[in-house]
Motif scaffolding. Structure first.
Motif, mmCIF file in Angstrom:
data_model
loop_
_atom_site.group_PDB
_atom_site.id
_atom_site.type_symbol
_atom_site.label_atom_id
_atom_site.label_comp_id
_atom_site.label_asym_id
_atom_site.label_seq_id
_atom_site.Cartn_x
_atom_site.Cartn_y
_atom_site.Cartn_z
ATOM 1 N N ASN A 141 0.915 -0.983 -0.261
ATOM 2 C CA ASN A 141 -0.154 0.092 -0.045
ATOM 3 C C ASN A 141 1.020 1.086 0.084
ATOM 4 O O ASN A 141 0.590 2.151 -0.537
ATOM 5 C CB ASN A 141 -1.041 -0.087 1.066
ATOM 6 C CG ASN A 141 -2.169 -0.912 0.994
ATOM 7 O OD1 ASN A 141 -2.408 -1.774 -0.150
ATOM 8 N ND2 ASN A 141 -2.749 -1.735 1.879
ATOM 9 N N SER A 142 1.687 1.434 0.525
ATOM 10 C CA SER A 142 2.863 2.484 0.878
ATOM 11 C C SER A 142 3.689 2.922 -0.311
ATOM 12 O O SER A 142 3.802 3.855 -1.235
ATOM 13 C CB SER A 142 3.523 2.188 1.998
ATOM 14 O OG SER A 142 2.708 2.800 3.767
ATOM 15 N N ASN A 143 4.362 1.092 -0.443
ATOM 16 C CA ASN A 143 5.487 2.019 -1.298
ATOM 17 C C ASN A 143 5.360 1.694 -2.836
ATOM 18 O O ASN A 143 5.176 1.851 -4.019
ATOM 19 C CB ASN A 143 6.988 0.834 -1.027
ATOM 20 C CG ASN A 143 7.209 1.481 0.199
ATOM 21 O OD1 ASN A 143 7.109 2.587 0.289
ATOM 22 N ND2 ASN A 143 7.953 0.484 0.801
ATOM 23 N N LEU A 144 4.434 0.153 -2.625
ATOM 24 C CA LEU A 144 4.116 -0.199 -4.224
ATOM 25 C C LEU A 144 3.514 0.662 -5.177
ATOM 26 O O LEU A 144 3.216 0.942 -6.006
ATOM 27 C CB LEU A 144 3.977 -1.697 -4.124
ATOM 28 C CG LEU A 144 3.518 -2.790 -5.473
ATOM 29 C CD1 LEU A 144 4.658 -2.459 -6.560
ATOM 30 C CD2 LEU A 144 3.144 -3.639 -5.514
ATOM 31 N N LEU A 145 2.312 0.913 -4.187
ATOM 32 C CA LEU A 145 1.017 1.504 -4.836
ATOM 33 C C LEU A 145 1.000 2.987 -4.774
ATOM 34 O O LEU A 145 -0.048 4.005 -4.776
ATOM 35 C CB LEU A 145 -0.256 1.083 -4.479
ATOM 36 C CG LEU A 145 -0.877 -0.097 -4.304
ATOM 37 C CD1 LEU A 145 -2.139 -0.900 -3.898
ATOM 38 C CD2 LEU A 145 -0.989 -0.281 -6.291
ATOM 39 N N GLY A 146 1.628 3.314 -3.805
ATOM 40 C CA GLY A 146 1.772 4.660 -2.880
ATOM 41 C C GLY A 146 0.870 5.021 -2.928
ATOM 42 O O GLY A 146 0.733 6.996 -2.802
ATOM 43 N N LEU A 147 0.329 5.027 -1.662
ATOM 44 C CA LEU A 147 -1.055 5.146 -1.103
ATOM 45 C C LEU A 147 -0.809 6.194 0.043
ATOM 46 O O LEU A 147 -1.828 6.387 0.123
ATOM 47 C CB LEU A 147 -2.316 3.730 -1.289
ATOM 48 C CG LEU A 147 -2.736 3.432 -2.464
ATOM 49 C CD1 LEU A 147 -3.596 1.971 -1.410
ATOM 50 C CD2 LEU A 147 -3.161 4.868 -2.733
ATOM 51 N N ILE A 155 -9.323 3.774 1.394
ATOM 52 C CA ILE A 155 -10.759 3.437 0.976
ATOM 53 C C ILE A 155 -10.653 1.575 0.387
ATOM 54 O O ILE A 155 -10.954 0.620 1.043
ATOM 55 C CB ILE A 155 -11.308 3.843 -0.056
ATOM 56 C CG1 ILE A 155 -11.963 5.489 0.809
ATOM 57 C CG2 ILE A 155 -12.528 4.253 -0.702
ATOM 58 C CD1 ILE A 155 -12.154 6.853 0.104
ATOM 59 N N LEU A 156 -9.447 1.608 -0.768
ATOM 60 C CA LEU A 156 -9.411 1.136 -1.153
ATOM 61 C C LEU A 156 -8.800 -0.212 -0.577
ATOM 62 O O LEU A 156 -9.373 -1.507 -1.091
ATOM 63 C CB LEU A 156 -7.967 1.100 -2.506
ATOM 64 C CG LEU A 156 -8.519 2.202 -3.036
ATOM 65 C CD1 LEU A 156 -7.055 2.661 -4.137
ATOM 66 C CD2 LEU A 156 -10.253 2.468 -3.966
ATOM 67 N N PRO A 157 -7.692 -0.173 0.209
ATOM 68 C CA PRO A 157 -7.334 -1.860 0.791
ATOM 69 C C PRO A 157 -8.320 -2.611 1.960
ATOM 70 O O PRO A 157 -8.231 -3.351 2.509
ATOM 71 C CB PRO A 157 -6.664 -1.195 2.088
ATOM 72 C CG PRO A 157 -5.736 -0.248 1.685
ATOM 73 C CD PRO A 157 -6.866 0.893 0.691
ATOM 74 N N LEU A 158 -9.686 -1.604 2.066
ATOM 75 C CA LEU A 158 -11.010 -2.760 2.841
ATOM 76 C C LEU A 158 -12.293 -2.139 2.197
ATOM 77 O O LEU A 158 -13.160 -3.079 2.041
ATOM 78 C CB LEU A 158 -11.298 -1.121 4.240
ATOM 79 C CG LEU A 158 -10.319 -1.337 4.254
ATOM 80 C CD1 LEU A 158 -10.617 0.050 6.349
ATOM 81 C CD2 LEU A 158 -9.840 -2.420 5.376
#
Length: 308
Positions: A141-147, A155-158
């Motif tokens: 979520n932090s590094n690969l998707l930059g969220l 929103i998206l992870p849940l």
């Protein structure tokens, strides 16, 4: 006569004695009280003066009603309203996206003619048993998707849950007749047209069930904010409450936004009653919305749980 005897036999098995009825009612009353009393205690604390809480502790009925905590929250309008806006936006957008993704995935793997339905069912089912872990999800979520530090990380992870997808799959498989879909295909309707024009309008119970699950999940979530959010402007109401519960100086760090010194804010802050008042503000919208979805929620969950 045989029919009457058979009916009498069924009634015999379905009938309960007076003692069993009383026992069942007592159990339900105790369970209901166990759910209601904590809410009453929280409401009572939020309406109790801070000095009385320091002297005598908590009580179910406040001896003297005080709106000090709610007045204090009203003065923090910038912080509270901003957090409330984030919570409402995340809940509304997340629920809409989650319902769309969950129902579409459940519909696809529920179709017996879909070639890869068994493979995708296992892909959905495995995360219910094994979890990838916190480190891997944080890295993605932090590094690969930059969220990180983005509203979308709330929103998206849940948005999609394996449990919800299985409920949708079972509902569509056991409720939607294959002949209805086949007749639409014969008429030349595409799968998107079938799904949006035929399937969803007749699937209100499962839509309400999944929507309620997602709504509760988004509205009550604070963990995502703790992991990924460093910007105070993106704190949800639940994350703000978590800060209040773990650190009484959480609002003091935002004192510059309301023009009050941190020392003055900490000195005048009704800590315990303010925490409970924020908790009441969080619970109230969900408690008001639940009765409108209860009928669909029960029917959708019951039908979706017939078989896996």
């Amino acid at each position: 006569m045989a029919a009457k005897t058979y009916e009498s036999g069924l009634e015999k098995f379905n009938r309960t004695s007076t003692g069993v009825n009383i026992l069942i009612n007592l159990i339900f009353i105790l369970v209901a009280l166990a759910c209601v009393i904590p809410v009453i205690v929280v409401l009572s604390i939020s309406l109790t003066h801070e000095s009385y809480i320091r002297e005598t502790g908590y009580s179910i009925l406040p001896p003297i009603l005080s709106l000090e905590a709610y007045g204090f929250i009203a003065k923090q309008g910038t912080i509270i309203l901003r957090a409330l806006g984030v919570s409402v936006f995340v809940t509304a957008v997340g629920t809409a996206i989650g319902v769309l993704l969950t129902t579409s995935m459940g519909y696809v793997i529920s179709r017996p003619t879909y070639r890869h339905k068994n493979f995708l069912t296992w892909i959905v089912f495995i995360p219910m048993i094994f979890n990838g872990g916190l480190v891997s999800s944080y890295f993605i979520n932090s590094n690969l998707l930059g969220l990180k530090d983005s509203i979308w990380v709330l929103i998206l992870p849940l948005a999609v849950s394996s449990f919800n997808v299985i409920i949708c799959k079972t509902f569509f498989r056991s409720t939607i007749p294959d002949g209805l879909i086949e007749s639409a295909e014969i008429d030349g309707a595409s799968q998107f047209r079938i799904f949006f024009s035929i399937i969803l309008p007749i699937s209100l119970p499962v839509l309400a069930t999944i929507g309620l699950f997602l709504c509760f999940n988004y509205w009550n979530d604070w963990f995502q904010s703790m992991l990924y959010i460093d910007n105070p402007n993106l704190y949800s109401l639940q994350a703000l409450l978590n800060n209040l519960m773990t650190n009484a100086d959480a609002l003091a760090r935002n004192a510059s936004t309301i023009g009050v010194s941190a020392a003055e804010l900490v000195a005048t802050m009704p800590k315990e009653s303010a925490r409970m008042a924020v908790a009441i503000l969080i619970v109230l919208p969900v408690a008001c919305a639940y009765p409108f979805f209860q009928r669909y929620f029960i029917s959708g969950l019951t039908v979706g749980a017939v078989k896996g």
